[in-house]
Design a protein around this motif. Structure first.
Motif, PDB file in Angstrom:
ATOM      1  N   ILE A 137     -22.348 -16.219  20.802  1.00 20.81           N
ATOM      2  CA  ILE A 137     -21.090 -16.609  21.442  1.00 20.81           C
ATOM      3  C   ILE A 137     -20.610 -17.975  20.945  1.00 20.81           C
ATOM      4  CG2 ILE A 137     -19.973 -17.099  23.648  1.00 20.81           C
ATOM      5  CD1 ILE A 137     -21.746 -14.903  24.861  1.00 20.81           C
ATOM      6  N   PRO A 138     -21.465 -18.996  20.819  1.00 19.15           N
ATOM      7  CA  PRO A 138     -20.974 -20.250  20.228  1.00 19.15           C
ATOM      8  C   PRO A 138     -20.499 -20.098  18.782  1.00 19.15           C
ATOM      9  CG  PRO A 138     -22.954 -20.691  21.463  1.00 19.15           C
ATOM     10  CD  PRO A 138     -22.800 -19.206  21.401  1.00 19.15           C
ATOM     11  N   LEU A 139     -21.128 -19.228  18.003  1.00 17.43           N
ATOM     12  CA  LEU A 139     -20.653 -18.993  16.641  1.00 17.43           C
ATOM     13  C   LEU A 139     -19.265 -18.364  16.632  1.00 17.43           C
ATOM     14  CD1 LEU A 139     -23.828 -17.790  14.729  1.00 17.43           C
ATOM     15  CD2 LEU A 139     -22.613 -19.958  14.496  1.00 17.43           C
ATOM     16  N   CYS A 140     -19.010 -17.463  17.560  1.00 22.58           N
ATOM     17  CA  CYS A 140     -17.662 -16.884  17.685  1.00 22.58           C
ATOM     18  C   CYS A 140     -16.665 -17.959  18.098  1.00 22.58           C
ATOM     19  CB  CYS A 140     -17.666 -15.757  18.704  1.00 22.58           C
ATOM     20  SG  CYS A 140     -18.608 -14.324  18.206  1.00 22.58           S
ATOM     21  N   PHE A 141     -17.063 -18.843  18.972  1.00 20.87           N
ATOM     22  CA  PHE A 141     -16.206 -19.940  19.415  1.00 20.87           C
ATOM     23  C   PHE A 141     -15.885 -20.876  18.252  1.00 20.87           C
ATOM     24  CE2 PHE A 141     -15.345 -23.864  21.793  1.00 20.87           C
ATOM     25  CZ  PHE A 141     -14.437 -23.370  22.712  1.00 20.87           C
ATOM     26  N   ILE A 142     -16.880 -21.183  17.444  1.00 23.32           N
ATOM     27  CA  ILE A 142     -16.676 -22.052  16.277  1.00 23.32           C
ATOM     28  C   ILE A 142     -15.754 -21.378  15.267  1.00 23.32           C
ATOM     29  CG2 ILE A 142     -17.843 -23.051  14.271  1.00 23.32           C
ATOM     30  CD1 ILE A 142     -20.242 -23.577  16.137  1.00 23.32           C
TER      31      ILE A 142
ATOM     32  N   GLY B 227     -13.503 -19.165  15.821  1.00 29.31           N
ATOM     33  CA  GLY B 227     -12.153 -19.129  16.360  1.00 29.31           C
ATOM     34  C   GLY B 227     -11.446 -20.459  16.260  1.00 29.31           C
ATOM     35  N   ASN B 228     -12.149 -21.530  16.552  1.00 30.04           N
ATOM     36  CA  ASN B 228     -11.524 -22.854  16.550  1.00 30.04           C
ATOM     37  C   ASN B 228     -11.392 -23.473  15.168  1.00 30.04           C
ATOM     38  OD1 ASN B 228     -10.747 -23.619  19.200  1.00 30.04           O
ATOM     39  ND2 ASN B 228     -12.899 -23.670  19.754  1.00 30.04           N
ATOM     40  N   LEU B 229     -12.308 -23.192  14.279  1.00 32.33           N
ATOM     41  CA  LEU B 229     -12.294 -23.871  12.990  1.00 32.33           C
ATOM     42  C   LEU B 229     -11.843 -23.000  11.820  1.00 32.33           C
ATOM     43  CD1 LEU B 229     -15.538 -25.996  13.290  1.00 32.33           C
ATOM     44  CD2 LEU B 229     -13.194 -26.636  13.812  1.00 32.33           C
ATOM     45  N   VAL B 230     -11.734 -21.697  12.027  1.00 37.07           N
ATOM     46  CA  VAL B 230     -11.299 -20.821  10.940  1.00 37.07           C
ATOM     47  C   VAL B 230      -9.962 -20.160  11.273  1.00 37.07           C
ATOM     48  CG1 VAL B 230     -11.877 -18.778   9.584  1.00 37.07           C
ATOM     49  CG2 VAL B 230     -13.674 -20.394  10.209  1.00 37.07           C
ATOM     50  N   ILE B 231      -9.882 -19.510  12.410  1.00 37.81           N
ATOM     51  CA  ILE B 231      -8.685 -18.744  12.746  1.00 37.81           C
ATOM     52  C   ILE B 231      -7.551 -19.639  13.242  1.00 37.81           C
ATOM     53  CG2 ILE B 231      -7.784 -16.944  14.254  1.00 37.81           C
ATOM     54  CD1 ILE B 231     -10.620 -15.716  14.162  1.00 37.81           C
ATOM     55  N   ALA B 232      -7.852 -20.565  14.140  1.00 43.58           N
ATOM     56  CA  ALA B 232      -6.797 -21.405  14.728  1.00 43.58           C
ATOM     57  C   ALA B 232      -6.048 -22.263  13.702  1.00 43.58           C
ATOM     58  CB  ALA B 232      -7.374 -22.276  15.832  1.00 43.58           C
TER      59      ALA B 232
ATOM     60  N   ILE C  52      -7.862 -32.285  15.581  1.00 44.28           N
ATOM     61  CA  ILE C  52      -7.663 -31.776  16.939  1.00 44.28           C
ATOM     62  C   ILE C  52      -8.433 -30.470  17.119  1.00 44.28           C
ATOM     63  CG2 ILE C  52      -5.945 -30.962  18.594  1.00 44.28           C
ATOM     64  CD1 ILE C  52      -5.822 -33.978  18.026  1.00 44.28           C
ATOM     65  N   HIS C  53      -8.442 -29.620  16.107  1.00 44.88           N
ATOM     66  CA  HIS C  53      -9.215 -28.378  16.183  1.00 44.88           C
ATOM     67  C   HIS C  53     -10.706 -28.671  16.276  1.00 44.88           C
ATOM     68  CE1 HIS C  53      -5.915 -25.626  15.564  1.00 44.88           C
ATOM     69  NE2 HIS C  53      -5.495 -26.336  14.517  1.00 44.88           N
ATOM     70  N   VAL C  54     -11.175 -29.651  15.521  1.00 44.97           N
ATOM     71  CA  VAL C  54     -12.595 -30.020  15.557  1.00 44.97           C
ATOM     72  C   VAL C  54     -12.949 -30.598  16.925  1.00 44.97           C
ATOM     73  CG1 VAL C  54     -14.350 -31.540  14.583  1.00 44.97           C
ATOM     74  CG2 VAL C  54     -12.765 -30.350  13.070  1.00 44.97           C
ATOM     75  N   LEU C  55     -12.111 -31.482  17.436  1.00 42.76           N
ATOM     76  CA  LEU C  55     -12.357 -32.072  18.761  1.00 42.76           C
ATOM     77  C   LEU C  55     -12.365 -30.995  19.836  1.00 42.76           C
ATOM     78  CD1 LEU C  55     -12.707 -34.644  20.460  1.00 42.76           C
ATOM     79  CD2 LEU C  55     -10.211 -34.714  20.655  1.00 42.76           C
ATOM     80  N   SER C  56     -11.434 -30.071  19.756  1.00 41.06           N
ATOM     81  CA  SER C  56     -11.390 -28.966  20.710  1.00 41.06           C
ATOM     82  C   SER C  56     -12.658 -28.125  20.630  1.00 41.06           C
ATOM     83  CB  SER C  56     -10.166 -28.102  20.432  1.00 41.06           C
ATOM     84  OG  SER C  56     -10.208 -26.929  21.178  1.00 41.06           O
ATOM     85  N   CYS C  57     -13.138 -27.876  19.425  1.00 45.41           N
ATOM     86  CA  CYS C  57     -14.353 -27.095  19.237  1.00 45.41           C
ATOM     87  C   CYS C  57     -15.562 -27.808  19.834  1.00 45.41           C
ATOM     88  CB  CYS C  57     -14.564 -26.832  17.754  1.00 45.41           C
ATOM     89  SG  CYS C  57     -15.984 -25.805  17.394  1.00 45.41           S
TER      90      CYS C  57
ATOM     91  N   TYR D  13     -19.298 -25.336  27.272  1.00 53.19           N
ATOM     92  CA  TYR D  13     -19.968 -24.042  27.271  1.00 53.19           C
ATOM     93  C   TYR D  13     -21.482 -24.210  27.417  1.00 53.19           C
ATOM     94  CZ  TYR D  13     -21.674 -19.516  25.779  1.00 53.19           C
ATOM     95  OH  TYR D  13     -22.329 -18.328  25.738  1.00 53.19           O
ATOM     96  N   ALA D  14     -22.055 -25.154  26.679  1.00 56.73           N
ATOM     97  CA  ALA D  14     -23.504 -25.365  26.748  1.00 56.73           C
ATOM     98  C   ALA D  14     -23.945 -25.800  28.137  1.00 56.73           C
ATOM     99  CB  ALA D  14     -23.927 -26.396  25.705  1.00 56.73           C
ATOM    100  N   ILE D  15     -23.213 -26.719  28.726  1.00 55.34           N
ATOM    101  CA  ILE D  15     -23.557 -27.163  30.082  1.00 55.34           C
ATOM    102  C   ILE D  15     -23.474 -26.002  31.066  1.00 55.34           C
ATOM    103  CG2 ILE D  15     -22.791 -28.618  32.001  1.00 55.34           C
ATOM    104  CD1 ILE D  15     -21.962 -30.695  29.856  1.00 55.34           C
ATOM    105  N   GLY D  16     -22.391 -25.241  30.973  1.00 57.07           N
ATOM    106  CA  GLY D  16     -22.230 -24.097  31.873  1.00 57.07           C
ATOM    107  C   GLY D  16     -23.302 -23.041  31.693  1.00 57.07           C
TER     108      GLY D  16
END
Length: 59
Positions: free
Chosen positions: A12-17, A19-24, A35-40, A47-50
Protein backbone atom coordinates in the motif's frame (compact mmCIF):
# COMPACT_ATOMS: atom_id res chain seq x y z
CA UNK A 1 5.63 -11.94 7.36
CA UNK A 2 2.02 -12.79 6.62
CA UNK A 3 -0.18 -11.33 3.89
CA UNK A 4 -1.75 -8.61 6.06
CA UNK A 5 1.62 -7.28 7.16
CA UNK A 6 2.88 -7.35 3.60
CA UNK A 7 -0.13 -5.35 2.38
CA UNK A 8 -0.13 -2.88 5.30
CA UNK A 9 3.53 -2.03 5.39
CA UNK A 10 4.93 -2.63 1.88
CA UNK A 11 2.40 -2.80 -0.96
CA UNK A 12 0.00 0.00 0.00
CA UNK A 13 2.79 2.55 0.68
CA UNK A 14 4.36 1.65 -2.68
CA UNK A 15 1.03 2.37 -4.39
CA UNK A 16 0.86 5.66 -2.50
CA UNK A 17 4.38 6.60 -3.62
CA UNK A 18 3.65 5.68 -7.22
CA UNK A 19 0.51 7.76 -7.18
CA UNK A 20 2.15 10.83 -5.70
CA UNK A 21 5.49 10.76 -7.46
CA UNK A 22 4.70 9.19 -10.84
CA UNK A 23 1.06 9.71 -11.78
CA UNK A 24 0.28 13.05 -10.10
CA UNK A 25 3.15 15.06 -11.68
CA UNK A 26 2.05 13.92 -15.13
CA UNK A 27 -1.56 14.95 -14.53
CA UNK A 28 -0.85 18.18 -12.62
CA UNK A 29 2.09 19.84 -14.33
CA UNK A 30 1.37 23.23 -12.78
CA UNK A 31 2.20 21.99 -9.27
CA UNK A 32 5.96 21.92 -8.47
CA UNK A 33 7.61 18.55 -7.85
CA UNK A 34 8.66 19.56 -4.33
CA UNK A 35 4.97 19.86 -3.40
CA UNK A 36 4.34 16.32 -4.68
CA UNK A 37 7.32 15.03 -2.68
CA UNK A 38 6.18 16.86 0.47
CA UNK A 39 2.67 15.50 0.02
CA UNK A 40 4.06 11.98 -0.38
CA UNK A 41 6.23 12.22 2.74
CA UNK A 42 3.47 13.69 4.90
CA UNK A 43 0.98 11.13 3.62
CA UNK A 44 3.35 8.25 4.32
CA UNK A 45 4.01 9.48 7.85
CA UNK A 46 0.30 9.81 8.59
CA UNK A 47 -0.35 6.40 7.02
CA UNK A 48 2.45 4.79 9.04
CA UNK A 49 1.22 6.24 12.32
CA UNK A 50 -2.34 5.15 11.58
CA UNK A 51 -1.37 1.64 10.54
CA UNK A 52 0.90 1.11 13.54
CA UNK A 53 -1.90 2.18 15.87
CA UNK A 54 -4.41 0.01 14.02
CA UNK A 55 -2.10 -2.98 13.91
CA UNK A 56 -1.02 -2.73 17.56
CA UNK A 57 -4.43 -2.16 19.15
CA UNK A 58 -7.01 -3.72 16.86
CA UNK A 59 -5.44 -6.65 15.01
Amino acid sequence: MNFEQLMFFIVIPLCFIAGNLVIAPRRQRHIPMRIHVLSCVVGLIIYAIGMVILYRFFL
